[in-house]
Design a protein around this motif. Structure first.
Motif, PDB file in Angstrom:
ATOM      1  N   MET A 187      -4.257   4.629   4.140  1.00 12.73           N
ATOM      2  CA  MET A 187      -4.835   3.622   5.049  1.00 12.73           C
ATOM      3  C   MET A 187      -5.996   2.838   5.435  1.00 12.73           C
ATOM      4  N   ALA A 188      -7.013   3.773   4.545  1.00 11.89           N
ATOM      5  CA  ALA A 188      -8.695   3.383   4.644  1.00 11.89           C
ATOM      6  C   ALA A 188      -8.311   2.797   3.475  1.00 11.89           C
ATOM      7  N   GLY A 189      -7.749   3.016   1.959  1.00 11.33           N
ATOM      8  CA  GLY A 189      -7.850   2.870   1.092  1.00 11.33           C
ATOM      9  C   GLY A 189      -7.095   1.643   1.048  1.00 11.33           C
ATOM     10  N   CYS A 190      -6.268   1.225   2.103  1.00 14.07           N
ATOM     11  CA  CYS A 190      -5.163  -0.211   2.738  1.00 14.07           C
ATOM     12  C   CYS A 190      -6.109  -1.091   2.918  1.00 14.07           C
ATOM     13  N   ALA A 191      -6.769  -0.846   4.134  1.00 13.25           N
ATOM     14  CA  ALA A 191      -7.779  -2.005   4.652  1.00 13.25           C
ATOM     15  C   ALA A 191      -8.659  -2.384   3.841  1.00 13.25           C
ATOM     16  N   ASP A 192      -9.321  -1.023   2.477  1.00  6.76           N
ATOM     17  CA  ASP A 192     -10.669  -1.889   1.906  1.00  6.76           C
ATOM     18  C   ASP A 192      -9.412  -2.934   1.268  1.00  6.76           C
ATOM     19  N   HIS A 193      -8.750  -2.720   0.752  1.00  7.57           N
ATOM     20  CA  HIS A 193      -8.279  -3.225  -0.471  1.00  7.57           C
ATOM     21  C   HIS A 193      -7.677  -4.816   0.399  1.00  7.57           C
ATOM     22  N   PHE A 194      -7.287  -4.906   1.663  1.00  7.24           N
ATOM     23  CA  PHE A 194      -7.394  -5.883   2.188  1.00  7.24           C
ATOM     24  C   PHE A 194      -8.548  -7.176   3.214  1.00  7.24           C
ATOM     25  N   TYR A 236     -18.963  -8.199   0.652  1.00 10.25           N
ATOM     26  CA  TYR A 236     -18.521  -6.737   1.918  1.00 10.25           C
ATOM     27  C   TYR A 236     -18.717  -5.124   1.099  1.00 10.25           C
ATOM     28  N   SER A 237     -18.982  -4.725   1.484  1.00 14.41           N
ATOM     29  CA  SER A 237     -18.868  -2.692   1.526  1.00 14.41           C
ATOM     30  C   SER A 237     -18.043  -2.157   2.754  1.00 14.41           C
ATOM     31  N   PRO A 238     -17.478  -1.310   1.974  1.00 12.85           N
ATOM     32  CA  PRO A 238     -16.052  -0.261   2.287  1.00 12.85           C
ATOM     33  C   PRO A 238     -17.345   0.450   3.267  1.00 12.85           C
ATOM     34  N   PRO A 239     -17.092   0.680   5.092  1.00  9.06           N
ATOM     35  CA  PRO A 239     -17.545   2.007   4.850  1.00  9.06           C
ATOM     36  C   PRO A 239     -17.337   3.455   5.340  1.00  9.06           C
ATOM     37  N   GLU A 240     -18.801   3.810   4.993  1.00 12.33           N
ATOM     38  CA  GLU A 240     -18.237   5.725   5.382  1.00 12.33           C
ATOM     39  C   GLU A 240     -16.569   6.399   6.243  1.00 12.33           C
ATOM     40  N   VAL A 241     -15.899   6.876   5.434  1.00 16.01           N
ATOM     41  CA  VAL A 241     -14.737   7.292   6.304  1.00 16.01           C
ATOM     42  C   VAL A 241     -15.363   8.562   6.308  1.00 16.01           C
ATOM     43  N   CYS A 289       0.678  -0.809   0.155  1.00 14.16           N
ATOM     44  CA  CYS A 289      -0.388   0.035  -0.191  1.00 14.16           C
ATOM     45  C   CYS A 289       1.053   1.514  -0.070  1.00 14.16           C
ATOM     46  N   SER A 290       0.696   2.600  -0.538  1.00 18.82           N
ATOM     47  CA  SER A 290       1.129   3.813  -1.261  1.00 18.82           C
ATOM     48  C   SER A 290       1.131   4.062   0.279  1.00 18.82           C
ATOM     49  N   ILE A 291       1.208   4.418   1.643  1.00 17.09           N
ATOM     50  CA  ILE A 291       1.023   5.667   2.418  1.00 17.09           C
ATOM     51  C   ILE A 291       1.932   6.765   2.364  1.00 17.09           C
ATOM     52  N   PRO A 292       1.327   7.779   2.451  1.00 17.73           N
ATOM     53  CA  PRO A 292       2.644   8.872   2.024  1.00 17.73           C
ATOM     54  C   PRO A 292       2.886   9.403   3.698  1.00 17.73           C
ATOM     55  N   PRO A 293       3.987  10.048   3.663  1.00 17.46           N
ATOM     56  CA  PRO A 293       4.742  10.604   5.596  1.00 17.46           C
ATOM     57  C   PRO A 293       3.665  11.417   5.618  1.00 17.46           C
ATOM     58  N   ILE A 294       3.954  11.580   6.957  1.00 19.55           N
ATOM     59  CA  ILE A 294       3.108  12.808   7.834  1.00 19.55           C
ATOM     60  C   ILE A 294       3.697  13.657   7.993  1.00 19.55           C
ATOM     61  N   ARG A 295       3.252  15.003   7.394  1.00 17.83           N
ATOM     62  CA  ARG A 295       4.364  16.752   7.427  1.00 17.83           C
ATOM     63  C   ARG A 295       3.830  16.667   9.176  1.00 17.83           C
ATOM     64  N   LEU A 296       4.919  17.143   9.864  1.00 18.84           N
ATOM     65  CA  LEU A 296       4.886  18.031  11.466  1.00 18.84           C
ATOM     66  C   LEU A 296       3.917  19.472  11.307  1.00 18.84           C
TER      67      LEU A 296
END
Length: 249
Positions: A66-73, A85-90, A46-53
């Motif tokens: 993260m939501a896209g990754c969880a949905d895929h899994f 299966y259906s994904p939740p709203e986020v 999964c492509s999870i980006p960095p977090i800027r302070l």
């Protein structure tokens, strides 16, 4: 992380999760369902980006990834078991209100009536963006969505409504421990992509040392179930409903 319990009802949790040939629970797909959602652990990139302070925008991007990754899994796990299966709203917000009321506590919650995960970006996340802690908001709440889809939330609520205060507390602990275990199952395939910035052993140690929650239970047991899901890599390791009381309180 907390779950808002509203008017849900249908069946007994243990019957839902017990392996065949145990009794089936009314209104549920089939017994042994957790075992059917297993399979070999295959790393998921999964492509999870960095977090800027201090950046709200980068935290939003992180949560969305993260939501896209969880949905895929989880969609793959449900498909393998032949389950719908259906994904939740986020919803990601900086406010303190959501579709299921005021956001309190950790800032993340699952709203069953709306099938929505609500993530509140907290000030401490902006000051100290610890990736694994922030990632866990999505992973744990997605675990509650999995419980919703397979009927566990309905079954738990049927038991919760007439129960005594002590019994309700135990039911909440079993529910939350299972969501932790489901998060661990998710991490078994995705941890490398998340780039947590901490070893798994150190993370579990940190979970074990966290503050105790009346809703979630003892940190040592939360760590136990999350680690069990991670090392087992399958939902069949996550039946908290028949576990001894000492493993879930």
């Amino acid at each position: 992380m907390r779950i808002t319990l509203t008017a849900l009802a249908t069946c007994m949790v243990a019957g839902l999760l017990a392996p065949a040939p145990a009794r089936a629970a009314p209104g549920v797909a089939r017994p042994g369902l957790l075992d059917e959602m297993g399979g070999d652990v295959v790393p998921l990139a999964c492509s999870i980006p960095p977090i800027r302070l201090g950046s709200v925008a980068s935290l939003r991007s992180f949560h969305r990834a993260m939501a896209g990754c969880a949905d895929h899994f989880w969609s793959a796990r449900f498909a393998a078991a032949g389950l719908p299966y259906s994904p939740p709203e986020v919803t990601i917000t900086t406010g303190d209100d959501s579709v299921c009321g005021s956001i309190t506590g950790s800032g993340a919650q699952y709203c069953p009536d709306h099938r929505t995960i609500v993530i509140r970006i907290m000030k401490h996340d902006l000051r100290d963006p610890f990736r694994m802690n922030i990632a866990h908001s999505v992973a744990h709440e997605w675990g509650h969505h999995v419980q919703q889809l397979i009927g566990v939330l309905d079954a738990q609520a049927a038991l919760y409504e007439p129960a005594s205060d002590g019994a309700r507390r135990l039911l909440s602990h079993r529910l939350e421990m299972q969501a932790e275990c489901f998060a661990g199952v998710f991490y078994s395939a995705t941890l490398k992509s998340i780039k947590p910035g901490i070893s798994w052993e150190d993370w579990i140690s940190a979970v074990r040392m966290a503050d105790e929650s009346d809703i979630h239970g003892k940190p040592r047991n939360l760590a136990l179930w999350q680690d069990r899901g991670y090392k087992g890599g399958a939902t069949g390791f996550c039946n908290t409903w028949t576990a001894p009381r000492g493993k879930v309180t």
